[in-house]
Design an enzyme around this catalytic site. Structure first.
Site, short mmCIF file in Angstrom:
data_model
loop_
_atom_site.label_atom_id
_atom_site.label_comp_id
_atom_site.label_asym_id
_atom_site.label_seq_id
_atom_site.Cartn_x
_atom_site.Cartn_y
_atom_site.Cartn_z
N THR A 178 0.87 -1.19 0.00
CA THR A 178 0.00 0.00 0.00
C THR A 178 0.90 1.24 0.00
OG1 THR A 178 -0.15 -0.18 2.43
CG2 THR A 178 -1.99 -1.05 1.16
N PHE A 196 2.34 -5.38 13.09
CA PHE A 196 3.27 -4.46 13.77
C PHE A 196 4.72 -4.94 13.71
CE2 PHE A 196 -0.91 -3.91 15.63
CZ PHE A 196 -1.08 -2.54 15.57
N PHE A 217 13.27 4.36 20.66
CA PHE A 217 13.06 5.39 19.63
C PHE A 217 13.55 6.77 20.08
CE2 PHE A 217 10.72 1.98 17.90
CZ PHE A 217 10.73 2.18 16.53
N LEU A 218 14.68 6.78 20.77
CA LEU A 218 15.29 8.05 21.17
C LEU A 218 16.71 8.16 20.62
CD1 LEU A 218 14.19 8.76 24.87
CD2 LEU A 218 13.36 9.80 22.76
N GLY A 268 13.34 6.23 7.45
CA GLY A 268 13.04 5.76 6.10
C GLY A 268 12.28 4.46 6.20
N CYS A 281 7.57 1.85 5.75
CA CYS A 281 6.37 2.14 6.54
C CYS A 281 6.27 3.60 7.01
CB CYS A 281 6.30 1.20 7.74
SG CYS A 281 5.97 -0.50 7.26
P1 NAD Z 1 6.04 -5.93 -0.26
O1 NAD Z 1 6.06 -4.95 -1.36
O2 NAD Z 1 7.33 -6.47 0.27
O3 NAD Z 1 5.16 -7.19 -0.67
C1 NAD Z 1 3.93 -7.11 -1.32
C2 NAD Z 1 3.80 -8.36 -2.20
O4 NAD Z 1 2.46 -8.46 -2.68
C3 NAD Z 1 4.71 -8.35 -3.43
O5 NAD Z 1 5.51 -9.52 -3.43
C4 NAD Z 1 3.73 -8.34 -4.60
O6 NAD Z 1 4.22 -9.05 -5.73
C5 NAD Z 1 2.52 -9.01 -3.99
N1 NAD Z 1 1.25 -8.73 -4.66
C6 NAD Z 1 0.69 -7.55 -4.97
N2 NAD Z 1 -0.51 -7.70 -5.54
C7 NAD Z 1 -0.73 -9.04 -5.61
C8 NAD Z 1 -1.80 -9.85 -6.10
N3 NAD Z 1 -2.90 -9.32 -6.65
N4 NAD Z 1 -1.67 -11.19 -6.02
C9 NAD Z 1 -0.58 -11.73 -5.48
N5 NAD Z 1 0.46 -11.03 -4.98
C10 NAD Z 1 0.39 -9.70 -5.05
O7 NAD Z 1 5.23 -5.24 0.91
P2 NAD Z 1 5.42 -5.41 2.50
O8 NAD Z 1 6.59 -4.64 2.97
O9 NAD Z 1 5.29 -6.85 2.84
O10 NAD Z 1 4.12 -4.63 3.02
C11 NAD Z 1 2.82 -5.15 2.81
C12 NAD Z 1 1.86 -4.35 3.65
O11 NAD Z 1 2.14 -4.55 5.04
C13 NAD Z 1 1.91 -2.85 3.44
O12 NAD Z 1 0.63 -2.31 3.58
C14 NAD Z 1 2.80 -2.37 4.58
O13 NAD Z 1 2.52 -1.03 4.94
C15 NAD Z 1 2.39 -3.30 5.69
N6 NAD Z 1 3.41 -3.50 6.71
C16 NAD Z 1 4.72 -3.65 6.33
C17 NAD Z 1 5.69 -3.89 7.30
C18 NAD Z 1 7.13 -4.05 6.92
O14 NAD Z 1 7.98 -4.06 7.82
N7 NAD Z 1 7.47 -4.19 5.63
C19 NAD Z 1 5.32 -3.97 8.65
C20 NAD Z 1 3.98 -3.83 9.00
C21 NAD Z 1 3.04 -3.60 8.00
#
Ligand code: NAD
Length: 454
Positions: free
Chosen positions: A86, A152, A252-253, A260, A263
């Site tokens: 997202t 989280f 976080f201090l 970056g 998230c």
């Molecule tokens: P990411 O980009 O690493 O992974 C997303 C995956 O979804 C990709 O591999 C993509 O190919 C796949 N995808 C997209 N559309 C698809 C579909 N229609 N069918 C099948 N696969 C599909 O993203 P992420 O870092 O894992 O983050 C995912 C969500 O979780 C985001 O909303 C993010 O804000 C949230 N989040 C991330 C973290 C983090 O540390 N990365 C922590 C908490 C929450």
């Protein structure tokens, strides 16, 4: 339980592996053939501590598999977790929910029997309700519930965070959905990990509120560090004194080069946008975003000042491009601002990161990728520490000083004690602490700069 996880990224892959390890039967779906092919070969597309053995063990136990066949995975599932990206929209600050709604449309058409569709992705308030309406339109007779279960986990400790979270938050609109989610998380609640049940809207806001609050702490401590530099105080003493206060705590201090990652930048922007949309501007969050952007843009000035003002023709070493330690993720990393800014001012870049260089190669041009920190520092006019890798904490500073053309260390993570840097013969610039000036030394012989591209 039978689970389909849509998205095999940082969140989807860790969630899939951990739920399988809890004993559930998990099919993890992704549309990226490169990721799927790696996973099929037993390789992990991301760097995440403890993930590989978990994936391997659960694949071997037959509880975890990977596919691009969303329809088949969803048809068999009692719970579908949406863990797609997202990101921020190409224009403006709003979250781009295209991946989420596209996946939800496919899910709606594939549903068989009662299914709970859960957003694990971070989404603005109201998204669960919109998903419910969109899916009902795509599948008027579908028997499903939409729930919100924000994640989280932190990259770098995601497996530990998932298996030992401070809490699980589930947003639901019915007891039917709540019961399914309670069953899903029983392996955690059985260990007395709190499970907080709220409305979908509250669950969605909790995730944004938590991330924007943490980002606010970082922005606060970064400005505090700047203030300490002017006030002649050591920010380390100040944050220790603050953090011992139980109302504040020490997390976080740590001042640094600006937050970056995938998230905080996007979630602060999405929160600010959501607040503007409802006519209730979140001015604190707006200024957190502005101060973080400014901080990243000012990094180049700090490096320029450390080398005497001019960057043209200087060889600058950057240690660390991951947005934080223990991950290969470089999304929104400070390196993405600093490296192009240094290049625009005529600097030549030598870079080392223990795990993120493959990702860096796809983004940066004209960078010399080096095999270790000493190779990168050889012949440099300044070494800049951007990521707080433990590997860097253990650097032999005297050796570093010996191979550099000018012994200037710019440490944006305060990894070293100023006296250690001074003893090593380095001029040491850190964050929120006075500059420590190396005694004059005879100009170092210019060692050949190894092109050790790895
Ligand atoms: P990411 O980009 O690493 O992974 C997303 C995956 O979804 C990709 O591999 C993509 O190919 C796949 N995808 C997209 N559309 C698809 C579909 N229609 N069918 C099948 N696969 C599909 O993203 P992420 O870092 O894992 O983050 C995912 C969500 O979780 C985001 O909303 C993010 O804000 C949230 N989040 C991330 C973290 C983090 O540390 N990365 C922590 C908490 C929450």
């Amino acid at each position: 339980m039978k689970i389909a996880v849509i998205g095999a990224g940082y969140v989807g892959l860790v969630s899939a592996a951990c739920f399988a390890d809890f004993g559930h039967e998990v099919v993890c779906v992704d549309r990226d053939p490169r990721k799927l092919s790696l996973l099929e070969q037993g390789r992990i597309p991301i760097y995440e501590l403890g993930l590989e053995p978990l994936v391997t063990a659960n694949r071997q136990a037959g509880r975890l598999c990977f596919t691009d066949d969303l329809a088949q995975a969803v048809a068999a599932a009692e719970v579908v977790l949406l863990a797609v990206g997202t990101p921020t929209r190409a224009t403006g600050d709003a979250a781009d929910l295209a991946q989420l709604f596209s996946a939800a449309g496919e899910v709606a058409r594939a549903l068989r029997g009662f299914t709970v569709v859960v957003t694990k992705s971070t989404v603005p308030p109201g998204t669960a309700a919109r998903l419910r309406a969109t899916m009902a339109e795509a599948r008027p007779v579908g028997d499903f519930e939409v729930a919100s279960n924000p994640e989280f986990m932190r990259e770098g400790s995601a497996v530990e965070d998932f298996t030992q979270p401070d809490r699980v938050v589930v947003g639901v609109a019915s007891m039917r959905a709540e019961n399914v989610l309670r069953q899903l998380y029983r392996p955690l609640t059985a260990r007395n990990i709190p499970l907080l049940v709220t409305t979908c809207e509250a669950a969605e806001v909790i995730k944004y509120a938590a991330n924007t609050f943490l980002a606010t702490r970082i922005a606060f401590v970064n400005q505090l560090a700047d203030f300490c530099e002017r006030a002649g105080a050591d920010v380390g003493d100040v944050t220790r004194g603050m953090g011992l206060d139980k109302r504040i705590g020490p997390a976080f201090l740590a001042p640094g080069p600006g937050f970056g990652g995938s998230c905080f930048p996007k979630d602060t922007r999405a929160m600010a946008h959501a607040a503007r949309e409802v006519g209730q501007p979140f001015t604190i969050v707006e200024s957190v975003i502005a101060s973080n952007d400014t901080r990243k843009r000012q990094l180049v000035e700090r490096v320029a000042a450390a080398v005497g003002g001019t960057l043209g023709g200087r060889r600058i070493t950057v240690l660390g491009i991951a947005f934080k330690a223990d991950t290969d993720d470089i999304r929104e990393s400070s390196a993405l601002t600093l490296i192009p800014d240094l290049q625009a001012r005529g600097a030549r870049l030598a870079v080392f990161d223990p795990v993120a260089m493959d990702n860096g190669r796809q983004l940066f041009e004209d960078v010399e990728w080096c095999e270790d920190a000493y190779a990168a520092a050889t012949g440099a006019d300044a070494v800049v520490v951007l990521t707080e890798w433990n590997l860097f904490r253990g650097l032999d500073l005297a050796r570093l000083a010996r191979v550099m053309r000018q012994p200037v260390l710019v440490d944006f993570r305060n990894l070293f004690l100023p006296e250690d840097a001074l003893n090593a013969g380095l001029t040491y610039h850190s964050v929120g602490r006075p500059v420590v000036q190396a005694p004059d030394r005879p100009a170092a012989a210019v060692l050949p700069f190894r092109s050790g591209t790895v």
